[in-house]
Write a protein that holds these residues in place. Sequence first.
Motif, short mmCIF file in Angstrom:
data_model
loop_
_atom_site.label_atom_id
_atom_site.label_comp_id
_atom_site.label_asym_id
_atom_site.label_seq_id
_atom_site.Cartn_x
_atom_site.Cartn_y
_atom_site.Cartn_z
N MET A 1 56.50 23.73 61.93
CA MET A 1 56.32 24.48 60.69
C MET A 1 57.69 24.81 60.10
SD MET A 1 54.23 28.04 60.10
CE MET A 1 52.76 27.32 60.82
N ASN A 2 57.87 24.53 58.79
CA ASN A 2 59.18 24.76 58.19
C ASN A 2 59.35 26.22 57.76
OD1 ASN A 2 57.97 25.13 55.61
ND2 ASN A 2 58.02 22.93 55.24
N ALA A 3 60.58 26.57 57.39
CA ALA A 3 60.89 27.96 57.08
C ALA A 3 60.11 28.47 55.87
CB ALA A 3 62.40 28.09 56.83
N VAL A 4 59.94 27.63 54.87
CA VAL A 4 59.22 28.05 53.66
C VAL A 4 57.79 28.46 54.01
CG1 VAL A 4 58.32 27.29 51.43
CG2 VAL A 4 60.64 26.67 52.11
N THR A 5 57.14 27.67 54.84
CA THR A 5 55.76 27.97 55.23
C THR A 5 55.70 29.27 56.02
OG1 THR A 5 55.24 25.61 55.32
CG2 THR A 5 53.74 27.10 56.47
N MET A 6 56.64 29.47 56.94
CA MET A 6 56.66 30.70 57.75
C MET A 6 56.91 31.93 56.87
SD MET A 6 58.49 29.65 61.36
CE MET A 6 59.68 28.44 60.78
N ILE A 7 57.82 31.81 55.92
CA ILE A 7 58.11 32.92 55.02
C ILE A 7 56.89 33.26 54.18
CG2 ILE A 7 59.44 33.58 52.97
CD1 ILE A 7 61.83 32.07 54.25
N GLU A 8 56.23 32.24 53.65
CA GLU A 8 55.06 32.48 52.81
C GLU A 8 53.92 33.11 53.61
OE1 GLU A 8 54.76 32.32 49.53
OE2 GLU A 8 56.92 31.90 49.60
N LYS B 1 54.77 36.76 54.05
CA LYS B 1 54.56 37.46 52.79
C LYS B 1 53.07 37.70 52.54
CE LYS B 1 58.61 35.99 50.10
NZ LYS B 1 59.03 35.20 48.91
N ARG B 2 52.25 36.74 52.93
CA ARG B 2 50.82 36.84 52.68
C ARG B 2 50.17 37.94 53.51
NH1 ARG B 2 46.36 37.92 52.91
NH2 ARG B 2 44.44 36.68 52.66
N PHE B 3 50.57 38.09 54.76
CA PHE B 3 49.86 38.99 55.65
C PHE B 3 50.60 40.29 55.99
CE2 PHE B 3 47.94 34.83 56.55
CZ PHE B 3 46.60 35.15 56.36
N CYS B 4 51.89 40.36 55.68
CA CYS B 4 52.66 41.55 56.03
C CYS B 4 52.85 42.44 54.80
CB CYS B 4 54.03 41.16 56.59
SG CYS B 4 54.95 42.55 57.29
N ALA B 5 52.72 43.76 55.00
CA ALA B 5 53.02 44.70 53.92
C ALA B 5 54.44 44.49 53.43
CB ALA B 5 52.85 46.14 54.42
N HIS B 6 54.64 44.62 52.13
CA HIS B 6 55.94 44.33 51.53
C HIS B 6 56.83 45.57 51.52
CE1 HIS B 6 53.99 40.71 49.23
NE2 HIS B 6 54.03 40.56 50.55
N ASN B 7 56.99 46.18 52.68
CA ASN B 7 57.86 47.37 52.78
C ASN B 7 59.30 47.00 53.11
OD1 ASN B 7 56.76 46.59 55.32
ND2 ASN B 7 57.38 48.53 56.22
#
Length: 396
Positions: A1-8, A11-17
């Motif tokens: 899995m590449n970095a872009v996919t991991m970052i996305e 972002k999708r499942f973690c609160a943006h704190n």
Amino acid sequence: MNAVTMIEREKRFCAHNYSPLPVVLVRGEGVWAIGSDGTRYLDMMSAYSAVSHGHVHPRIRSAAVAQIDKLSVISRAFYSQPLGEFLEALCRITGFDGALPMNSGAEAVETAIKAARRWGYRVKGIAPDQAEIVVADSNFHGRTSTIVGFSSEPAYRADFGPFCGGFKQAGFGDIESFRQVINANTCAVLIEPIQGEAGIRVPPAGFLRELRALCDQTGTLLILDEIQSGLGRTGKWFAFEHEEIRPDAVILGKALGGGIMPVSAFVARRELIDQFNPGSHGSTFGGNPLAAAVGLEALKVLEEEGLIENSARQGEYLKQRLNTFKCPAIREVRGRGLWIGIELDRPAKPYCEALLQEGVLTRETHENVLRIAPPLSITRDELEWGLERIIKVLGS
């Protein structure tokens, strides 16, 4: 899995704190962190001082694995072998009589608040529910609702009220402002000897000595939050040693967990520790055998591998090099040991992003301050490697 996919996915499942820089770290080796694409980054932030020993220190890892194979969590409903040994070492190093182990730094701050208030009522004789604690402006002691309630930072407080009372603010480094707010109901002063998240702010020379004298004169406890500044970060075991004073209690965390897990403690003289009785305070995970084994080895490594002396030596070199570098954007270079803030006349985040491209990890604090705080194990060559890139980015 590449970095872009991991970052996305994060972002999708973690609160943006948080607002992380766009890199995925997958492994650590000493002062280096390795990205998902294999790129090596010099860690000049140390997870806000939590990784003071370096990533995956072999001795601390071995201590953790050995304890995991025996016993990890039992709660304080029972005794365990590692806890007494850990707290004995912690009390020896700090010079205090006892400790109450917790997990996060914020939990240890909450513990200090409860101890100070009980002492105020039971020892100083403050009327019920009238105890006050004096804090400094621009403080950062954690993120619980009680703690952000006495913060002067609007972003920490926004829409989290109503907050509890019992706190007054004075100006950091301004002894007269403390003199004005301390009164008969003041049970304690709670302060960072160096303010970290406010931008590595060092008070004027002599301030802590004056504050200690003021607390003595008024019968007030002096409690120092050394969660970031303690355990060698400033080139001494504790930042208060630079002014040759003794607080009544100290709050520790971050580096106490050896870069492996959260470990914190409220460490104090007997009169304060004895304010707690069964049922008055606790934590399911606080003081668990795994945390105690890790904390003990973290203390031993600091002591036996000369990391505190290295912090003083390399920190002096770091500050000297930065002070001789002439850059119009730099307003001030300040700090102690391997804890330096470079205050700029502009936002610091773009410089952090540029440093990421150069292979250096750090983050801004207080908007315009670039934080430099590598693991205390950093060598002169590694430090010079990072400095070359910092100077390049600041000069561009």
